[in-house]
Design a protein around this motif. Structure first.
Motif, PDB file in Angstrom:
ATOM      1  N   ASN A 378       0.815  -1.213   0.000  1.00 59.50           N
ATOM      2  CA  ASN A 378       0.000   0.000   0.000  1.00 59.50           C
ATOM      3  C   ASN A 378       0.849   1.263   0.000  1.00 59.50           C
ATOM      4  O   ASN A 378       0.396   2.318  -0.471  1.00 59.50           O
ATOM      5  N   SER A 379       2.070   1.166   0.473  1.00 56.66           N
ATOM      6  CA  SER A 379       2.958   2.329   0.485  1.00 56.66           C
ATOM      7  C   SER A 379       3.590   2.577  -0.875  1.00 56.66           C
ATOM      8  O   SER A 379       4.259   3.604  -1.076  1.00 56.66           O
ATOM      9  N   CYS A 380       3.398   1.649  -1.830  1.00 55.80           N
ATOM     10  CA  CYS A 380       4.057   1.729  -3.129  1.00 55.80           C
ATOM     11  C   CYS A 380       3.127   2.312  -4.195  1.00 55.80           C
ATOM     12  O   CYS A 380       1.907   2.261  -4.086  1.00 55.80           O
ATOM     13  N   ASP A 381       3.753   2.845  -5.227  1.00 51.51           N
ATOM     14  CA  ASP A 381       3.023   3.462  -6.334  1.00 51.51           C
ATOM     15  C   ASP A 381       3.120   2.635  -7.610  1.00 51.51           C
ATOM     16  O   ASP A 381       2.273   2.753  -8.491  1.00 51.51           O
ATOM     17  N   ALA A 399      -5.437   3.283  -5.328  1.00 52.55           N
ATOM     18  CA  ALA A 399      -5.995   3.631  -6.639  1.00 52.55           C
ATOM     19  C   ALA A 399      -5.063   4.610  -7.334  1.00 52.55           C
ATOM     20  O   ALA A 399      -4.487   5.500  -6.711  1.00 52.55           O
ATOM     21  N   GLY A 400      -4.893   4.435  -8.649  1.00 52.15           N
ATOM     22  CA  GLY A 400      -3.989   5.282  -9.407  1.00 52.15           C
ATOM     23  C   GLY A 400      -2.574   4.751  -9.469  1.00 52.15           C
ATOM     24  O   GLY A 400      -1.733   5.298 -10.193  1.00 52.15           O
ATOM     25  N   ALA A 401      -2.278   3.677  -8.723  1.00 48.78           N
ATOM     26  CA  ALA A 401      -0.963   3.044  -8.793  1.00 48.78           C
ATOM     27  C   ALA A 401      -0.849   2.276 -10.104  1.00 48.78           C
ATOM     28  O   ALA A 401      -1.814   2.151 -10.870  1.00 48.78           O
ATOM     29  N   VAL A 402       0.345   1.739 -10.361  1.00 47.89           N
ATOM     30  CA  VAL A 402       0.609   1.041 -11.621  1.00 47.89           C
ATOM     31  C   VAL A 402       1.084  -0.374 -11.325  1.00 47.89           C
ATOM     32  O   VAL A 402       1.990  -0.580 -10.516  1.00 47.89           O
ATOM     33  N   LEU A 403       0.473  -1.348 -11.998  1.00 53.91           N
ATOM     34  CA  LEU A 403       0.921  -2.733 -11.950  1.00 53.91           C
ATOM     35  C   LEU A 403       1.644  -3.047 -13.251  1.00 53.91           C
ATOM     36  O   LEU A 403       1.089  -2.852 -14.335  1.00 53.91           O
ATOM     37  N   PHE A 420      -4.669 -10.987 -14.233  1.00 55.46           N
ATOM     38  CA  PHE A 420      -4.315  -9.710 -13.603  1.00 55.46           C
ATOM     39  C   PHE A 420      -4.640  -8.471 -14.444  1.00 55.46           C
ATOM     40  O   PHE A 420      -4.981  -7.428 -13.882  1.00 55.46           O
ATOM     41  N   ALA A 421      -4.541  -8.563 -15.755  1.00 53.14           N
ATOM     42  CA  ALA A 421      -4.784  -7.371 -16.583  1.00 53.14           C
ATOM     43  C   ALA A 421      -6.235  -6.910 -16.465  1.00 53.14           C
ATOM     44  O   ALA A 421      -6.506  -5.733 -16.198  1.00 53.14           O
ATOM     45  N   GLU A 422      -7.171  -7.825 -16.667  1.00 49.55           N
ATOM     46  CA  GLU A 422      -8.584  -7.439 -16.625  1.00 49.55           C
ATOM     47  C   GLU A 422      -9.037  -6.997 -15.233  1.00 49.55           C
ATOM     48  O   GLU A 422      -9.742  -5.999 -15.105  1.00 49.55           O
ATOM     49  N   MET A 427     -10.212  -2.282 -10.374  1.00 52.96           N
ATOM     50  CA  MET A 427      -9.608  -1.834  -9.118  1.00 52.96           C
ATOM     51  C   MET A 427      -9.052  -0.418  -9.211  1.00 52.96           C
ATOM     52  O   MET A 427      -8.463   0.080  -8.257  1.00 52.96           O
ATOM     53  N   GLU A 428      -9.210   0.232 -10.383  1.00 55.22           N
ATOM     54  CA  GLU A 428      -8.687   1.582 -10.638  1.00 55.22           C
ATOM     55  C   GLU A 428      -7.165   1.616 -10.519  1.00 55.22           C
ATOM     56  O   GLU A 428      -6.580   2.544  -9.974  1.00 55.22           O
ATOM     57  N   ILE A 429      -6.540   0.564 -11.057  1.00 54.14           N
ATOM     58  CA  ILE A 429      -5.083   0.462 -11.082  1.00 54.14           C
ATOM     59  C   ILE A 429      -4.641   0.481 -12.538  1.00 54.14           C
ATOM     60  O   ILE A 429      -5.212  -0.231 -13.376  1.00 54.14           O
ATOM     61  N   HIS A 430      -3.647   1.292 -12.860  1.00 45.65           N
ATOM     62  CA  HIS A 430      -3.093   1.298 -14.209  1.00 45.65           C
ATOM     63  C   HIS A 430      -2.337  -0.006 -14.454  1.00 45.65           C
ATOM     64  O   HIS A 430      -1.707  -0.543 -13.536  1.00 45.65           O
TER      65      HIS A 430
END
Length: 504
Positions: A378-381, A399-403, A420-422, A427-430
């Protein structure tokens, strides 16, 4: 005249034969049409029951076209994707929920046990409900017949279900013990106003992907509507597993979790019961199928409450990222012996740091403290890892982080997409993808250049899931080109919610 008369006389038998043939064909067509209609019509004519039953009326019929695949629960995040064709099929739309949480199955809108998706069956009963965990039995006075089910969301997978105990729902006996001969109802030892919720932690639990996809998210989908007034009765209970996720269950329920198989002669009495969780999709919730439109975002909010996570969104401390709060990048590490490991983690970390990232490396495993690792994620972007169960920790990203999913060599893009992509979008994750090339995989060192493993991966796919898993997931480690990976990390920086001029 003679000629015309002679012509009619010779053709009349042939005309009659043709007419008879046409009539026979029409009758055959009508019979065939009637048989087809009777076989495939979803609605019975005697009360609208929407489920067809086989000759053995005690078994809930589930018809699927999925291949049964023997998979392992230890490492792969994708035993749920053991059949590529199965993953491509649409989910079966869940029927509308009945008023009052289910009925006896005599004249209601649907049976007591019904299919919520191609992956799950759910049974509901209300009234005088008594649960005898020692025999995996639920009695209800509103039932008029027996039902059987396995409360785990992988009903098409025989191997997974072999580790899940079967539960039976039965009519409550009417005898009172006065010697009349009728069976006697089990006497209540505890009473509760909550709804009983029976689910199993058998199957593939112990693998984080399956923990969330098969159990935790389906449990949330099913329990959320009860507002905490639900008691989890867990079959195939594993104490180490429950300790790992107990905070999540405490968020979903105000009642103690019960190891129901160990109840012995205990008889727990409720006003209603649900046996088996609902499944919607991999790592996801379909809000159109939930009573009040709740979604996976609500599940993620619940996780933040469960583990005390501070960040709902990936935003800098002020208007810009600066030396005090650089964007943090987490590398999900794996041991080389397990496969799909980065062989140059240190070089990757140094490259990411040169771009301005605050870099962390973490290796989640069965002994990892879930709360502690959840706070790290959670501390990571940005989170980067090779396709595997460790990427399931994306549920903790703000939310707004990038995987960034690194897809191993071997035409595995479909697998990466499904697992994981879909889910990331909801989850509002890039989401970014890095596909490993032939000169970046250790497979090129294990096989000759003209081997099908390298030149024709689809030939390996056609051999089945075990061949694919063993070859491309278990035996492969990767060494992404730092130049290509740098471009992916720069793209991740641009996606983060910050003033782009701050990063050089």
């Amino acid at each position: 005249m003679k000629t015309r008369s002679s012509g009619r006389g010779g053709g009349e038998p042939r005309r009659r034969l043709r007419n008879a043939a046409v009539m026979a064909l029409m009758l055959s067509s009508l019979v065939a049409l009637s048989l087809v209609r009777a076989r495939f019509s979803p609605i019975a004519s005697d009360g609208g029951e929407a489920l067809k039953l086989k000759a053995d009326e005690s078994k809930l019929v589930v018809t699927t076209n999925h291949a049964v695949v023997n998979t392992e629960s230890g490492d792969s995040s994708s035993s749920s994707s053991s059949s590529a064709a199965a993953e491509e099929e649409e989910e079966v739309a869940a029927p509308a929920k009945p008023a009052g949480g289910g009925g006896g199955g005599g004249g209601g809108a649907r049976p007591v046990c019904y299919e919520t998706s191609r992956r799950s069956d759910t049974c509901e009963a209300a009234g005088d409900v008594r649960v005898v965990g020692g025999s995996q039995t639920v009695y209800a006075d509103t039932l008029d017949r027996e039902w059987k089910t396995k409360p785990y969301c992988r009903k098409h997978d025989a191997f997974a279900l072999s580790h899940v105990k079967e539960w039976t729902l039965r009519p409550l006996p009417s005898g009172d013990g006065d010697g009349g001969g009728a069976a006697v109802a089990p006497r209540c030892t505890t009473n509760s106003t909550a709804t009983a919720f029976v689910l199993s932690t058998g199957g593939f639990t112990g693998n984080p992907f399956h923990d969330y996809t098969d159990v935790l998210i389906p449990a949330f989908i099913t329990a959320h509507r009860f507002g905490g007034e639900v008691q989890f009765l867990v079959s195939s209970y594993k104490s180490w597993w429950m300790n790992k996720y107990i905070q999540i269950f405490q968020q979903m329920s105000r009642h103690d979790v019960v190891d129901v198989d160990a109840d012995g002669d205990e008889v727990r009495c409720y006003r209603s019961a649900v046996v088996g969780p609902e499944f919607h999709r991999e790592l996801g919730v379909d809000p159109t199928k939930t009573p009040s439109g709740y979604s996976v975002l609500d599940f993620r909010k619940m996780l933040r409450g469960a583990f005390g996570l501070d960040r709902a969104t990936a935003t800098p401390s002020g208007d810009r990222w600066d030396i005090r709060r650089r964007p943090r990048l987490l590398i999900i590490s794996r041991r080389a012996a397990r496969g799909r490991a980065f062989l140059h983690e240190r070089a990757m970390a140094d490259m990411a740091a040169s771009l301005g990232f605050d870099v962390r490396v973490g290796e989640p495993d069965a002994s990892t403290d879930t709360s502690k690792f959840a706070r790290l994620v959670n501390s990571c972007d940005v989170m980067v890892g090779v396709h595997g169960a460790g990427l399931t920790n994306m549920v903790f990203l703000p939310a707004g982080a990038v995987l960034v999913q690194v897809v191993p060599y071997g035409k595995l893009e479909w697998l990466a997409r499904n697992t994981f992509a879909e889910p990331s979008s909801a989850m509002e994750i890039h989401y970014l993808e890095y596909a490993v090339q032939l000169d970046e995989t250790t497979l090129s060192e294990q096989y000759p250049a003209d081997h099908p493993v390298l030149r024709d991966p689809m030939a390996i796919h056609k051999q089945g899931w075990e061949a694919l898993k063993t070859t491309y997931l278990d035996k492969q480690n990767v060494r992404p080109h730092l130049g290509r990976l740098k471009n992916t990390f720069l793209q991740a920086l641009k996606l983060l919610p910050h003033d782009k001029e701050t990063m050089n």
